[in-house]
Design an enzyme around this catalytic site. Sequence first.
Site, mmCIF file in Angstrom:
data_model
loop_
_atom_site.group_PDB
_atom_site.id
_atom_site.type_symbol
_atom_site.label_atom_id
_atom_site.label_comp_id
_atom_site.label_asym_id
_atom_site.label_seq_id
_atom_site.Cartn_x
_atom_site.Cartn_y
_atom_site.Cartn_z
ATOM 1 C CG ASN A 9 -1.717 1.205 1.435
ATOM 2 O OD1 ASN A 9 -1.783 2.054 0.551
ATOM 3 N ND2 ASN A 9 -2.371 1.324 2.587
ATOM 4 C CD1 TRP A 10 3.333 1.003 -3.027
ATOM 5 C CD2 TRP A 10 3.498 2.349 -4.818
ATOM 6 N NE1 TRP A 10 4.041 0.325 -3.978
ATOM 7 C CE2 TRP A 10 4.158 1.127 -5.100
ATOM 8 C CE3 TRP A 10 3.479 3.332 -5.808
ATOM 9 C CZ2 TRP A 10 4.791 0.880 -6.325
ATOM 10 C CZ3 TRP A 10 4.104 3.091 -7.025
ATOM 11 C CH2 TRP A 10 4.751 1.877 -7.273
ATOM 12 C CE LYS A 11 -0.217 3.285 4.705
ATOM 13 N NZ LYS A 11 -0.179 3.368 6.136
ATOM 14 C CG HIS A 95 -6.065 1.807 5.176
ATOM 15 N ND1 HIS A 95 -5.597 2.776 6.039
ATOM 16 C CD2 HIS A 95 -5.056 0.912 5.028
ATOM 17 C CE1 HIS A 95 -4.349 2.463 6.373
ATOM 18 N NE2 HIS A 95 -4.002 1.345 5.780
ATOM 19 C CD GLU A 97 -2.966 5.482 6.854
ATOM 20 O OE1 GLU A 97 -2.944 5.463 5.616
ATOM 21 O OE2 GLU A 97 -2.012 5.085 7.553
ATOM 22 C CD GLU A 167 -3.845 -2.573 7.481
ATOM 23 O OE1 GLU A 167 -2.684 -2.684 7.111
ATOM 24 O OE2 GLU A 167 -4.564 -1.631 7.142
ATOM 25 N N GLY A 173 2.012 2.357 10.830
ATOM 26 C CA GLY A 173 2.947 3.469 10.667
ATOM 27 C C GLY A 173 3.608 3.898 11.972
ATOM 28 C CB SER A 208 4.860 -1.687 12.043
ATOM 29 O OG SER A 208 4.390 -0.381 12.270
HETATM 30 P P1 PGA Z 1 2.585 0.336 7.725
HETATM 31 O O1 PGA Z 1 1.148 0.525 7.048
HETATM 32 O O2 PGA Z 1 3.151 -0.955 7.201
HETATM 33 O O3 PGA Z 1 3.376 1.538 7.304
HETATM 34 O O4 PGA Z 1 2.364 0.282 9.203
HETATM 35 C C1 PGA Z 1 0.274 -0.549 6.893
HETATM 36 C C2 PGA Z 1 -1.022 -0.069 6.278
HETATM 37 O O5 PGA Z 1 -1.425 1.054 6.569
HETATM 38 O O6 PGA Z 1 -1.657 -0.760 5.471
#
Ligand code: PGA
Length: 246
Positions: A9-11, A95, A97, A167, A173, A208
Amino acid sequence: MRRPIVLGNWKMHGDSSTNEKLLRRFGSLWAGVHNTEVVVCPPYPYLPQAVQELSHCNVWVGAQDVSGFEDGAYTGDVSAVMLADIGCHLVILGHSERRRYYNESDELVAKKLSLVLEQSLVPVMCVGETLEERESGKALATIDRQLKPNLAQLSQHQLARSIIAYEPRWAIGTGKTATPKQAQEVHAHIREQLGEAAQRTRIIYGGSVKPDNAQELFRQPDIDGALVGGASLDVEKFLAICRSAE
Ligand code: PGA
């Protein structure tokens, strides 16, 4: 029986020139990954670039989100039809976020799921508790609440080709990962809710994930892969994670 899957997931990172380097390097080194399904999820404008760059290898491209509307006057939105049209294979839904910064509700996620299913795209349904919910013993109840409207609309056949991503919000993150035991406990709990499709549906872990913790997570019987954020922007790290899933 369940093929491992790793998603990057490149965000909201990258631009056409850094993506080109990353995708080309990925495309040339990727050959060592045989048994794991790999998907990269760049931001919307770069989806066609990724589809094109990865067309020669067996790597799918996915979107990070989708509109909850079918089509019409919804400025800024991108529909499931459009994603299918440009060659996307999969869509990340709910997600944390999106839930956190855009107040996405369980109901909206369920609406998006129905549109994704109509296009035969593979949904990746994200669930996960906050630290507060975990500490007050409400982690599993939160996950059940998030999953319920989704599970209610999936046939067993659709469920078997869907993916659930656990998650924990406190692990995204932050550099903090759930211990393999904590993650396994939640994955096993989710699997228990899946009925007939339980042994076919893939449940992946996110938060993470790095080369040095991936292997231990993948050793757990109910962890079928990973949703990787930060580490997916580093080709070597991402491939190391994919290899540990083999
Ligand atoms: P992260 O993100 O690996 O940077 O913790 C995971 C995600 O948000 O899917």
